[in-house]
Scaffold this active site. Sequence first.
Site, PDB file in Angstrom:
ATOM      1  N   GLY A   1     -26.986  21.608  -5.333  1.00 19.79           N
ATOM      2  CA  GLY A   1     -26.055  22.394  -4.522  1.00 19.79           C
ATOM      3  C   GLY A   1     -25.150  21.575  -3.618  1.00 19.79           C
TER       4      GLY A   1
ATOM      5  CG  ASN B   1     -19.761  30.701   4.913  1.00 18.19           C
ATOM      6  OD1 ASN B   1     -18.699  31.328   4.869  1.00 18.19           O
ATOM      7  ND2 ASN B   1     -19.945  29.587   4.249  1.00 18.19           N
TER       8      ASN B   1
ATOM      9  CE  LYS C   1     -24.610  31.800   5.181  1.00 23.22           C
ATOM     10  NZ  LYS C   1     -25.101  31.200   3.933  1.00 23.22           N
TER      11      LYS C   1
ATOM     12  N   GLY D   1     -32.242  35.163  -7.690  1.00 26.86           N
ATOM     13  CA  GLY D   1     -32.079  35.219  -6.237  1.00 26.86           C
ATOM     14  C   GLY D   1     -31.036  36.262  -5.883  1.00 26.86           C
TER      15      GLY D   1
END
Length: 292
Positions: free
Chosen positions: A262, A99, A78, A138
């Site tokens: 998710g 992506n 990525k 994160g």
Amino acid sequence: MGKIAITERVTGHTELIGLIAYPIRHSMSPTMHNEAFKKLGLDYVYVCFEVDNSTLEDTVKGLRAMKVRGWNVSMPNKGPITRYLDKLSPVSQIVGACNTVVNDNGVLTGTITDGTGAMQSLKEEGVDYVGGKMTVVGAGGAATAIIVQAALDGAKEITVFNRRDEFFPKAEKVVAQLNDRTDCKVTLYDLADHENLKRELDSSDIYIDGTSCGMKPLEDVVAIPDKSYLHKELIVMDTVYAPRETKLMRWAEEVGCHTFNGLGMMLYQGAAAFKLWTGKDMPVDYIKDILF
Ligand code: NAD
């Protein structure tokens, strides 16, 4: 899809769309996109290719030479793929990763749809993040895409927590850019700073976990210390979708939070890429029945 369906569907006119990553055989993306192509009668096939950084440059050259319409990119490519493309979307430039690649007559443009996918998933859950305060734990590829998109879309305040690992200095740069370029107030803390973590979660409307915690091999790991860090009004989204329910989500349920995984993010990042390649809306309700 059985053998007969493939021979009926794939002809000399059929165009290729791919996914380059390693490992990748577990991916749900081929099912999602091929079912959507079939449903809409679009003449494409979507195939996974095991590609890592060592063969990435040659792969991009090959895909360009073959006039492939576009492809998805996942770990570990990525970030590195951005240097082999002609253009990057504004979001991709800030995140430093992509992506989705679209090939317009030999011009390769990279973008990242993980952030818009996550925002669409929040909307679908009835969560209004515009003007609200978010804590994101994160600062890897997925979390950064979420932070950037939320700031661009009008979140009022985002507090980011990450370990002091290789992602931390990158996050410092992203946070500085967002504070410069958007009206969103973005702050970064060390995840080990539990006092600030508690205070920020207490005053947040939404908590998004974008760490690798909760998925293999970290199934039993939660990024925050315990469930006393959550409060009942907090909306808790875990970006993990395998397993469908993580330990963080179980804690959130026990506390009484609205919580979800998710899968929605995965669906909508795919739908955004699908639209870029084909110009068509993915039939998301149909795909949900197949995948969820
Ligand atoms: P990445 O390697 O770029 O980032 C990993 C992140 O996890 C970093 O912030 C790192 O600091 C953190 N981390 C790792 N181990 C940790 C630990 N023990 N404690 C606390 N933090 C830790 O990976 P990524 O591609 O950004 O993926 C991260 C997560 O996002 C994964 O769980 C993945 O399943 C999820 N994801 C979901 C979707 C989706 O569509 N739903 C898409 C991409 C990624």
